[in-house]
Enzyme design. Structure first.
Site, PDB file in Angstrom:
ATOM      1  N   THR A   1       0.789  -1.053  -0.183  1.00  0.00           N
ATOM      2  CA  THR A   1       0.100   0.027  -0.063  1.00  0.00           C
ATOM      3  C   THR A   1       0.913   1.146   0.038  1.00  0.00           C
ATOM      4  O   THR A   1       1.733   1.389   0.927  1.00  0.00           O
ATOM      5  CB  THR A   1      -0.926   0.051   1.362  1.00  0.00           C
TER       6      THR A   1
ATOM      7  N   LYS B   1      -7.742   1.577  -3.001  1.00  0.00           N
ATOM      8  CA  LYS B   1      -7.320   1.031  -1.484  1.00  0.00           C
ATOM      9  C   LYS B   1      -7.336   1.917  -0.361  1.00  0.00           C
ATOM     10  O   LYS B   1      -7.900   2.036   0.538  1.00  0.00           O
ATOM     11  CB  LYS B   1      -5.743   0.357  -1.475  1.00  0.00           C
TER      12      LYS B   1
HETATM   13  P1  NAD Z   1       6.057  -5.838   7.220  1.00  0.00           P
HETATM   14  O1  NAD Z   1       6.925  -4.545   7.729  1.00  0.00           O
HETATM   15  O2  NAD Z   1       5.743  -6.972   7.756  1.00  0.00           O
HETATM   16  O3  NAD Z   1       7.025  -6.424   5.921  1.00  0.00           O
HETATM   17  C1  NAD Z   1       7.587  -5.543   5.130  1.00  0.00           C
HETATM   18  C2  NAD Z   1       8.909  -6.217   4.889  1.00  0.00           C
HETATM   19  O4  NAD Z   1       9.672  -5.366   3.593  1.00  0.00           O
HETATM   20  C3  NAD Z   1       9.883  -6.376   5.931  1.00  0.00           C
HETATM   21  O5  NAD Z   1      10.083  -7.631   6.118  1.00  0.00           O
HETATM   22  C4  NAD Z   1      11.239  -5.603   5.451  1.00  0.00           C
HETATM   23  O6  NAD Z   1      12.103  -6.045   6.135  1.00  0.00           O
HETATM   24  C5  NAD Z   1      11.127  -5.661   4.145  1.00  0.00           C
HETATM   25  N1  NAD Z   1      11.812  -4.468   3.430  1.00  0.00           N
HETATM   26  C6  NAD Z   1      12.017  -3.163   3.906  1.00  0.00           C
HETATM   27  N2  NAD Z   1      12.750  -2.547   2.856  1.00  0.00           N
HETATM   28  C7  NAD Z   1      13.128  -3.177   2.000  1.00  0.00           C
HETATM   29  C8  NAD Z   1      14.038  -3.304   1.027  1.00  0.00           C
HETATM   30  N3  NAD Z   1      14.446  -2.165   0.438  1.00  0.00           N
HETATM   31  N4  NAD Z   1      14.372  -4.132   0.244  1.00  0.00           N
HETATM   32  C9  NAD Z   1      13.804  -5.543   0.672  1.00  0.00           C
HETATM   33  N5  NAD Z   1      12.716  -5.618   1.607  1.00  0.00           N
HETATM   34  C10 NAD Z   1      12.513  -4.613   2.325  1.00  0.00           C
HETATM   35  O7  NAD Z   1       4.671  -5.124   6.353  1.00  0.00           O
HETATM   36  P2  NAD Z   1       3.592  -5.989   6.030  1.00  0.00           P
HETATM   37  O8  NAD Z   1       2.481  -6.061   6.921  1.00  0.00           O
HETATM   38  O9  NAD Z   1       4.114  -7.205   5.283  1.00  0.00           O
HETATM   39  O10 NAD Z   1       3.073  -4.856   4.938  1.00  0.00           O
HETATM   40  C11 NAD Z   1       3.641  -4.944   3.664  1.00  0.00           C
HETATM   41  C12 NAD Z   1       2.633  -4.010   2.998  1.00  0.00           C
HETATM   42  O11 NAD Z   1       1.280  -4.443   2.749  1.00  0.00           O
HETATM   43  C13 NAD Z   1       2.581  -2.639   3.417  1.00  0.00           C
HETATM   44  O12 NAD Z   1       2.561  -1.625   2.602  1.00  0.00           O
HETATM   45  C14 NAD Z   1       1.106  -2.584   4.178  1.00  0.00           C
HETATM   46  O13 NAD Z   1       0.685  -1.303   4.462  1.00  0.00           O
HETATM   47  C15 NAD Z   1       0.531  -3.587   3.256  1.00  0.00           C
HETATM   48  N6  NAD Z   1      -0.673  -4.281   3.831  1.00  0.00           N
HETATM   49  C16 NAD Z   1      -0.691  -4.943   5.131  1.00  0.00           C
HETATM   50  C17 NAD Z   1      -1.813  -5.540   5.816  1.00  0.00           C
HETATM   51  C18 NAD Z   1      -1.621  -6.068   7.118  1.00  0.00           C
HETATM   52  O14 NAD Z   1      -2.466  -6.511   7.594  1.00  0.00           O
HETATM   53  N7  NAD Z   1      -0.370  -6.299   7.565  1.00  0.00           N
HETATM   54  C19 NAD Z   1      -2.886  -5.582   5.145  1.00  0.00           C
HETATM   55  C20 NAD Z   1      -3.188  -4.845   3.891  1.00  0.00           C
HETATM   56  C21 NAD Z   1      -1.975  -4.296   3.133  1.00  0.00           C
END
Ligand code: NAD
Length: 640
Positions: free
Chosen positions: A437, A512
């Site tokens: 997102t 979204k």
């Molecule tokens: P998260 O923080 O668990 O995962 C993000 C991952 O990206 C982490 O493991 C981090 O180490 C990695 N990362 C950061 N910088 C990086 C880079 N330069 N190269 C490679 N990896 C990198 O977050 P999440 O909960 O998995 O959410 C991910 C996305 O999905 C977000 O944009 C969030 O808004 C969206 N989202 C989350 C949910 C939820 O319920 N968690 C629901 C819908 C949408």
């Protein structure tokens, strides 16, 4: 691959099932791993033959992992189960027609899914402890994994007898019925496997085989022909009921425990298959017609419930009087049209995916793609891992050669920097699919760079949370070209249950953030209404009862109620442990206000929601809690 040990040992491609505590029950991943190994060894001149064995002395493989299927089926994810069977059956057919010898050593139980792995090779070895059976009717399936082929080919009416009663064959029985080729004393198996690894010819197995004693099944042929020759289940039952023999009584007892619909379909399937035109493909096709309907229309969920979930062994079968109308059987065995089993190579298997960002959402999404047979190479700066996914050292390496690169990252700035790194490494024509997102501007900026480099770009943020990511039930809202959406669609189908093409690049993010702006505002409205109701002395359950069916209803109230103990299970019932964290809601509200600002849209509710969540996360105790935890905040406050 802890459940299975796959390696090349000398001249042998070696597969050892390694879940002895679970009687080596076959999981979806194990099927995919075996298939991948067979594919890799087919043209590998160093591998002369494949040898399959299993750890422990109780079982070679007692069946498929039906607990996993039950969970998916209960959640209504029938497509997952159909895909599991389709992939498993493709493996069964592959073993059957493998161009190199496939040797299996089957000690103890070999049942159901185990038959599909152990009983289709060229050298099927049994020993003193072997017990082979097709007991599927006991859980509301029919004998599958290609077992119906052996049943149709078994002498006389042995197939009908084995398929309906689930009789456990010993080693001579298995050889007699065509489920095994050679009986070899088990104390010789270790040496024989070592010899095969050292390059010995499979002829040594024939030399080591002993002449089996008369099979009990052979001795039962007269009775089997007498009682199991009927055209339909009805005919078989009526002949059995007319007899007082022990054989008839025992058989009736066995049949009384099985699903009548499954029994009737088993008899019908064997009869349809028996004949000179029988092939493994025909057998699997007919089995799949039944299995793909078994959860929704058959007795499968009830059968698994009674057998391994509640273990009450009192299933509530359809047609419990054992009078199954022929039309019910026909309906279960009707052709599936475009959904018919396809045994040709899985197109997905060829798809290479780079997956950047294996966090809470990304890891289960990537694992689902790997489970579907795709080659997934992942990368995460935190070095997190996902099941079935190989990790690369850099994002660029994960993207090299990939047909599709998926990003699942925290925000737009990180997406832009990752895109700068991966776009030059991607091959021409590949698709960059961002599921994070992020702000609409970042999505559009990355789309522009990707397109100038000859790549497609689709922004496809998701809703459904971590639970939906794990269960493969996410909703994708996608922006980008029709062509890009079409390339991404098969992946959406694996990772989710719905994908909406919302328009050009950025439209997915727009959908979204609009959705989540409504969500933030309705959650706040729901919580402040509960706090007001408390102060007015209104019982929360009554309030839920009224609002959830009146004009105040919303997803926040009805599906995700912020009041503990009220409505369906939600994070409120788990001390507000996040399903969707307050910080993520704050992020999304920030994105909506940023977008509103850029296009001069008036969004006062969204702005106020952002301010409230900002205070909650940054100044109160909201960080690390679910976004619905804003209810206790309202409970504590007065008007000032
Ligand atoms: P998260 O923080 O668990 O995962 C993000 C991952 O990206 C982490 O493991 C981090 O180490 C990695 N990362 C950061 N910088 C990086 C880079 N330069 N190269 C490679 N990896 C990198 O977050 P999440 O909960 O998995 O959410 C991910 C996305 O999905 C977000 O944009 C969030 O808004 C969206 N989202 C989350 C949910 C939820 O319920 N968690 C629901 C819908 C949408």
């Amino acid at each position: 691959m802890d459940d299975i040990n796959i390696r090349v040992q000398g001249k042998a491609g070696r597969i050892t099932l390694a879940r002895p505590k679970a009687l080596n029950a076959l999981t979806y991943q194990m099927c995919l791993d075996i298939e991948a190994a067979l594919d890799a060894w087919r043209d590998d001149a160093a591998v002369a033959h494949v040898v399959i064995d299993a750890e422990g002395d109780k079982a070679f493989c007692a069946g498929g992992d039906i607990a996993e299927l039950y969970e998916k089926g209960r959640a209504g994810n029938f497509d997952y189960c159909r895909k599991f069977w389709a992939d498993e059956y493709r493996l069964n057919a592959k073993i059957f027609s493998y161009p190199k010898p496939v040797v299996s050593f089957m000690q103890g139980y070999t049942m159901g899914g185990g038959v599909g792995v152990g009983c289709h090779g060229t050298h099927r070895i049994v020993g003193e402890s072997s017990k082979i059976a097709m007991p599927e009717c006991g859980i509301g399936l029919i004998p599958d994994v290609g077992g119906s082929l052996m049943l149709a080919l078994a002498p006389g009416r042995t197939g009908e007898y084995l398929g309906t009663t689930g009789y456990r064959m010993n080693a001579p029985d298995a050889v007699f019925a065509g489920f095994a080729d050679l009986q070899i004393p088990q104390d010789q198996w270790g040496e024989l496997i070592a010899a095969l690894e050292n390059g010995a010819d499979t002829d040594l197995l024939t030399e080591a085989a002993i002449t089996a004693q008369t099979a009990p099944l052979e001795a039962m042929q007269v009775q089997i022909s007498q009682f199991f020759a009927g055209e339909r289940l009805d005919d078989i039952l009526s002949v059995l009921r007319q007899s007082r023999s022990t054989f008839a009584e025992d058989s009736l007892k066995q049949l009384s425990r099985k699903s009548p619909l499954s029994l009737a379909a088993t008899v019908e399937a064997i009869h349809r298959l028996r004949g000179p035109s029988l092939t493994i493909a025909k057998a699997l096709d007919l089995e799949y017609r039944f299995t793909s309907r078994a959860m929704e229309q058959g007795d499968l969920l009830e059968g698994i419930r009674a057998t391994i979930i509640d273990k009450d062994h009192a299933p509530n079968w359809q047609y419990s009087d054992q009078r199954v109308p022929p039309i019910a059987v026909s309906k279960m065995l009707m052709p599936l049209g475009k959904n018919a089993l396809k045994l040709e190579e899985n197109g997905m298997r060829q798809t290479k995916v780079g997956f950047i960002g294996l966090g809470n959402m990304g890891a289960p999404m990537a694992a689902n793609l790997a489970r579907a047979g795709m080659q997934v190479v992942g990368f995460d700066t935190a070095e997190t891992r996902a099941e079935g996914v190989t990790n690369a050292e850099t994002a660029a390496k994960a993207a090299t050669d990939a047909d599709i690169v998926i990003t699942m990252l925290p925000n737009g700035a990180i997406l832009r920097s990752v895109a700068d790194e991966v776009i030059p490494a991607m091959k021409p024509g590949a698709l960059l699919l961002d599921c994070s997102t992020v702000d609409v501007e970042s999505a559009r900026a990355v789309a522009e760079i990707a397109e100038t480099k000859g790549l497609s770009f689709v922004d496809a943020p998701v809703s459904g949370g971590i639970g939906g990511a794990a269960a493969g039930t996410l909703t994708f809202m996608a922006g980008g070209s029709e062509a890009g959406f079409a390339i991404a669609k098969p992946l959406f189908d694996i990772m989710g249950q719905k994908a909406v093409h919302c328009g050009e690049a950025g439209a997915g993010q727009a959908a979204k953030i609009c959705n989540n702006m409504i969500l933030g505002a309705t959650m706040i409205a729901t919580c402040e209404a509960f706090a007001l109701a408390d102060k007015l002395g209104l019982d929360r359950a009554r309030m839920f009862d009224v609002v959830s069916t009146s004009s105040g209803y919303s997803w926040s109230m009805n599906a995700y109620c912020p009041a503990p103990g009220i409505g369906p299970q939600s994070p409120a019932d788990n001390d507000y442990t996040p399903g969707f964290a307050a910080e993520l809601m704050l992020k999304d509200l920030g994105l909506s206000q940023q977008a509103a600002q850029s296009v001069d849209a008036d969004t006062p509710m969204g702005a106020l929601a952002q301010t409230l969540y900002q205070t909650f996360v940054e100044e109160e105790d909201g960080r690390g809690k679910d976004f619905s935890a804003i209810l206790p905040r309202f409970e504590k406050r007065g008007r000032d």
